[in-house]
Scaffold this active site. Structure first.
Site, mmCIF file in Angstrom:
data_model
loop_
_atom_site.group_PDB
_atom_site.id
_atom_site.type_symbol
_atom_site.label_atom_id
_atom_site.label_comp_id
_atom_site.label_asym_id
_atom_site.label_seq_id
_atom_site.Cartn_x
_atom_site.Cartn_y
_atom_site.Cartn_z
ATOM 1 N N CYS A 1 13.363 11.458 6.816
ATOM 2 C CA CYS A 1 13.368 11.081 8.233
ATOM 3 C C CYS A 1 14.767 11.138 8.816
ATOM 4 O O CYS A 1 14.947 11.297 10.024
ATOM 5 C CB CYS A 1 12.764 9.690 8.408
ATOM 6 S SG CYS A 1 13.520 8.414 7.379
ATOM 7 N N LYS B 1 0.861 -1.185 0.000
ATOM 8 C CA LYS B 1 0.000 0.000 0.000
ATOM 9 C C LYS B 1 0.896 1.233 0.000
ATOM 10 O O LYS B 1 1.518 1.574 1.011
ATOM 11 C CB LYS B 1 -0.933 0.050 1.213
ATOM 12 C CG LYS B 1 -2.065 1.082 0.999
ATOM 13 C CD LYS B 1 -2.679 1.581 2.270
ATOM 14 C CE LYS B 1 -1.906 2.723 2.888
ATOM 15 N NZ LYS B 1 -1.916 3.971 2.066
ATOM 16 N N GLU C 1 9.626 16.706 15.228
ATOM 17 C CA GLU C 1 10.032 16.449 13.843
ATOM 18 C C GLU C 1 9.239 17.367 12.918
ATOM 19 O O GLU C 1 8.036 17.190 12.733
ATOM 20 C CB GLU C 1 9.802 14.991 13.468
ATOM 21 C CG GLU C 1 10.297 14.671 12.063
ATOM 22 C CD GLU C 1 10.047 13.233 11.659
ATOM 23 O OE1 GLU C 1 10.897 12.655 10.950
ATOM 24 O OE2 GLU C 1 8.998 12.675 12.035
#
Length: 480
Positions: free
Chosen positions: A287, A177, A381
């Site tokens: 990330c 997905k 973040e």
């Protein structure tokens, strides 16, 4: 738009619509206009995909092929990906705003994922364990079964293949997905896999959202044997809870707030170059980004002068233009999030040295200083082209600042002192530490994080451990 192309689910070798015919648009972040359509899958579509993968694993030829035969198909898929580089790269560029030059690099890395894991599986060996008791034991690594792979939007094709390639190489079947913001390259990948000779049902692609949609259904399906996810830490917690209900093993590569430490003895040209890439590549939507920059006080002013000048020199523009180095953020939702951090610098007590908001969904390369260490910008973040800079005095202080975070995905340090490089690398709480470089990967090495950055490791033998069921075989050896 009447000319929007349709990219369907690929389930059991057939590309098509969702069961209810629902669709959604994928938007080009530069033009902010829809350019393609994909099916809006739900639980029923995810269930169909798992059924196809389950049947292909339980009854089909893929898990029963030899490593060499599977490897030939995976290498053929890599060949096709390289032949279709421009098409694959343009899909990711139009879906998420990645500069086309970087997207082509991602295609090459993606093809290499298939080549590496095809060869790694074929060349891997088990252990033989002679026993004093007159028995002999050895290990086998057998495919786990059906893998649900849920990929992020920042490196669509590259991180899809990072999950899919080892799973397939070890004989599993997969339901992929992709992120709803970047769906197209996954359908293109599935088309090429079928062309390469992969049997139907081995690689299935289902589009849709996460909560109350296809993603949630995949993580809750008891027929799924492994779940691998890359994305936001909060979503990782939700997936871990869903997987726990079925005792399904999970691999979670989650968020990061990487520290970048520049010591006074660093090669400044090298440190500036890598530090710019570490936070502004892919518009900071990485990330692994070095979003907390700590610079030793002796060189703080000089480094910042060079660093801000390099940031301001980046070419901002249409990602489809070959000269563009820096594009928009991937979606309106994400732009709104990052803009909130940019607009709140003053109220947090910080100072913007360069950057700010650009046109459309662009946030220019932004450098912030003087922010309190407990501010949102330092702790959270941001996942955008925003770096917070602080000076430090001693090595111990640098390590303390770097480790003062709930995240632990990666860190960087720049020094010409070999002893310091080893000391600090050992002291940093991070899954990967880069010394005098950034984003250099060896696919044999473990990849993952600690704390809020995730659970588990993938890469090389670590991927083998996750995507297989290791088995011990113990045999009695009788005497004549």
């Amino acid at each position: 738009m009447a000319d929007k192309e349709f990219f369907g689910h690929v389930i059991d070798g057939v590309e098509g619509e969702s069961l209810d015919g629902a669709r959604f648009d994928t938007v080009d972040p530069w033009t902010r206009a829809a350019w393609a359509e994909v099916p809006l899958g739900g639980a029923a579509d995810a269930g169909r995909a798992v059924t196809a993968a389950r049947r292909a694993f339980d009854e089909g030829p893929w898990p029963r092929m030899g490593f060499a035969e599977r490897g030939r198909i995976l290498h053929r898929l890599a060949d096709l990906m390289e032949e279709h580089t421009d098409e694959l790269a343009l899909a990711d560029t139009r879906d998420m705003g990645k500069p086309l030059v970087q997207a082509r690099h991602d295609v090459a890395r993606s093809a290499q994922n298939f080549r590496f894991f095809a060869d790694h599986a074929r060349l891997s060996t088990g252990e033989t364990l002679p026993m004093d008791s007159g028995h002999h034991s050895y290990t086998r690594f057998e495919a786990a079964g059906v893998v649900a792979a849920i990929a992020p939007w920042n490196f669509p094709l590259m991180l899809e293949t990072w999950k899919v390639a080892p799973a397939l190489a070890w004989g599993n079947t997969v339901v992929l997905k992709p992120a709803e913001d970047t769906p197209v390259s996954a359908t293109l990948l599935a088309r090429l896999a079928l062309e390469a000779g992969m049997p139907p049902g081995v690689l299935n692609v289902v589009h849709g959202y996460g909560p109350d949609s296809a993603g949630q259904a995949l993580t809750e399906d008891p027929r799924v044997d492994r779940i691998t996810f890359t994305g936001e830490s909060g979503t990782g917690r939700v997936i871990a809870r869903a997987a726990a209900a079925n005792l399904t093993p999970v691999s979670l590569e989650l968020g990061g707030k990487g520290a970048n430490i520049v010591f006074a003895d660093a090669d400044l040209d090298n440190a500036v170059d890598w530090s710019v890439q570490a936070i502004f590549r892919n518009a900071g939507q990485v990330c692994l980004a070095g979003s907390r920059l700590y610079v030793q006080r002796e060189i703080y002013d000089e480094f910042l002068s060079r660093f801000t000048a390099a940031a301001e020199a980046l070419v901002i523009g249409d990602p489809k233009d070959e000269a563009t180095q820096f594009g928009p953020l991937a979606s309106q939702e994400h732009y709104t999030k990052v803009r909130g951090y940019v607009e709140s610098v003053d109220e947090q007590g910080g100072k913007m040295l360069t950057g700010g908001l650009g046109d459309g969904w662009v946030v220019r390369p932004t450098v912030l200083a003087d922010l309190p260490l407990d501010s949102r910008h330092v702790r959270e973040e941001i996942f955008g082209p925003v770096v917070v800079v602080h000076p430090f005095d001693t090595e111990a202080e640098a390590v303390r600042l770097a480790n003062d975070t709930p995240y632990g995905l990666n860190a960087m340090l720049f020094t010409e002192n070999l002893h310091r490089a080893h000391r600090v690398s050992a002291a940093l709480t991070a899954g990967t530490v880069w010394v005098n470089c950034f984003f250099v990967r060896d696919l044999r090495a473990p990849f993952g994080g600690v704390g809020d950055s995730g659970v588990g490791r993938e890469g090389g033998n670590f991927s083998r451990e996750f995507f297989t069921e290791p088995k011990a075989v113990v045999m009695q050896i009788t005497q004549d």
